[in-house]
Design an enzyme around this catalytic site. Sequence first.
Site, PDB file in Angstrom:
ATOM      1  N   TYR A  48      26.552  86.609  60.799  1.00  0.00           N
ATOM      2  CA  TYR A  48      27.222  85.386  60.363  1.00  0.00           C
ATOM      3  C   TYR A  48      27.780  85.540  58.947  1.00  0.00           C
ATOM      4  O   TYR A  48      28.596  84.742  58.513  1.00  0.00           O
ATOM      5  CB  TYR A  48      26.256  84.197  60.364  1.00  0.00           C
ATOM      6  CG  TYR A  48      25.649  83.838  61.693  1.00  0.00           C
ATOM      7  CD1 TYR A  48      26.076  84.435  62.885  1.00  0.00           C
ATOM      8  CD2 TYR A  48      24.634  82.895  61.765  1.00  0.00           C
ATOM      9  CE1 TYR A  48      25.500  84.105  64.093  1.00  0.00           C
ATOM     10  CE2 TYR A  48      24.062  82.546  62.979  1.00  0.00           C
ATOM     11  CZ  TYR A  48      24.485  83.155  64.143  1.00  0.00           C
ATOM     12  OH  TYR A  48      23.906  82.823  65.344  1.00  0.00           O
ATOM     13  N   LEU A 181      24.862  71.530  72.946  1.00  0.00           N
ATOM     14  CA  LEU A 181      25.690  70.421  73.414  1.00  0.00           C
ATOM     15  C   LEU A 181      26.830  70.922  74.304  1.00  0.00           C
ATOM     16  O   LEU A 181      27.850  70.247  74.474  1.00  0.00           O
ATOM     17  CB  LEU A 181      26.250  69.644  72.219  1.00  0.00           C
ATOM     18  CG  LEU A 181      25.194  69.014  71.309  1.00  0.00           C
ATOM     19  CD1 LEU A 181      25.849  68.396  70.076  1.00  0.00           C
ATOM     20  CD2 LEU A 181      24.372  67.973  72.053  1.00  0.00           C
ATOM     21  N   ILE A 221      19.243  74.086  67.545  1.00  0.00           N
ATOM     22  CA  ILE A 221      19.824  74.420  66.241  1.00  0.00           C
ATOM     23  C   ILE A 221      21.312  74.072  66.221  1.00  0.00           C
ATOM     24  O   ILE A 221      22.156  74.938  65.968  1.00  0.00           O
ATOM     25  CB  ILE A 221      19.611  75.905  65.891  1.00  0.00           C
ATOM     26  CG1 ILE A 221      20.021  76.807  67.072  1.00  0.00           C
ATOM     27  CG2 ILE A 221      18.168  76.165  65.482  1.00  0.00           C
ATOM     28  CD1 ILE A 221      20.130  78.275  66.718  1.00  0.00           C
ATOM     29  N   SER A 224      26.626  71.946  62.149  1.00  0.00           N
ATOM     30  CA  SER A 224      27.651  70.982  61.735  1.00  0.00           C
ATOM     31  C   SER A 224      27.861  71.089  60.235  1.00  0.00           C
ATOM     32  O   SER A 224      26.926  71.357  59.489  1.00  0.00           O
ATOM     33  CB  SER A 224      27.227  69.551  62.097  1.00  0.00           C
ATOM     34  OG  SER A 224      28.203  68.625  61.656  1.00  0.00           O
ATOM     35  N   ASN A 233      21.909  64.540  64.110  1.00  0.00           N
ATOM     36  CA  ASN A 233      21.352  65.584  64.975  1.00  0.00           C
ATOM     37  C   ASN A 233      19.839  65.724  64.869  1.00  0.00           C
ATOM     38  O   ASN A 233      19.219  66.339  65.737  1.00  0.00           O
ATOM     39  CB  ASN A 233      22.018  66.926  64.662  1.00  0.00           C
ATOM     40  CG  ASN A 233      23.434  67.007  65.179  1.00  0.00           C
ATOM     41  OD1 ASN A 233      23.845  66.212  66.021  1.00  0.00           O
ATOM     42  ND2 ASN A 233      24.198  67.965  64.673  1.00  0.00           N
TER      43      ASN A 233
END
Length: 280
Positions: A48, A181, A221, A224, A233
């Site tokens: 990442y 989601l 996890i 956002s 969340n």
Amino acid sequence: MNYITLNNGTKIPAAGIGTFMMEPADAEAASLSAIQQGYEMIDTANAYMNEKAVGRAVKASGKAREDLYISTKLWPSVYKTADEAIDETLARIDMDYIDLLFLHQPVGDYVGAYKAMEQAVKDGKVKSLGLSNFSKEQVEEIIEKCEIRPAVLQVEAHPYYPQNELKEAFPDIHLMAWYPLGHGDKALQQEPIFATLAEKYNKSTAQIILRWHTQVGNIVIPGSKNSAHIKDNIDIFDITLTDEELNEIAKLNNGKAYYKATKAALLGYLAYRPNFDKQD
């Protein structure tokens, strides 16, 4: 916050913030916002390129290290030198230990890398071990050839793709869901059952889905950069879905997965091999 006890006796928060696809500045701001709003877990990774940013957010929060749970992942390009890579990750994140360390993908010498991670546990550098994007057969290979049983499997999971086979095969290994989601799929969030439950419990459909995850034993996890969404969340533990409602949600399982990594794509990325130490 709700907690889950892993198979090694350690506890992990049931919900945290993910930093996938976040630039360093965004990851730092989102992580700091999350901690300030009561989050205790942050998930990052070598690939990442924001481990340093997460470390800065932890320092800026003023929270004691032992009050936070940090998970990260080794990218396949460092599997052959995993022992060194673990030390380099600790240096980037500026911490003495990692709560949960994953192998990011089942490519290359992942068995050798996992054994190096086991040594890191023995040396006190890592608390728990996990596997990300591993199949049932690959998990079984790790269990057969290594000493420390994985504590967490991080895979795509959501009501359309609940990963029941993996959960049934390894009931003592908890699932951590990415794309919890459904990769933002409006079709999933607009399913009638979620609209009905959102109205009943005065929550958003996303909050209902996240609560479904935690009630069936998953760790979530969601990522956002929006402070309001970050707050929402984690605002899920004041409701409890009934068994009947959980059974209705289970009927949504249709095997729809949004992402399936291919070996060719991974090998292409490995040829690039980012210089993790040069991240901001």
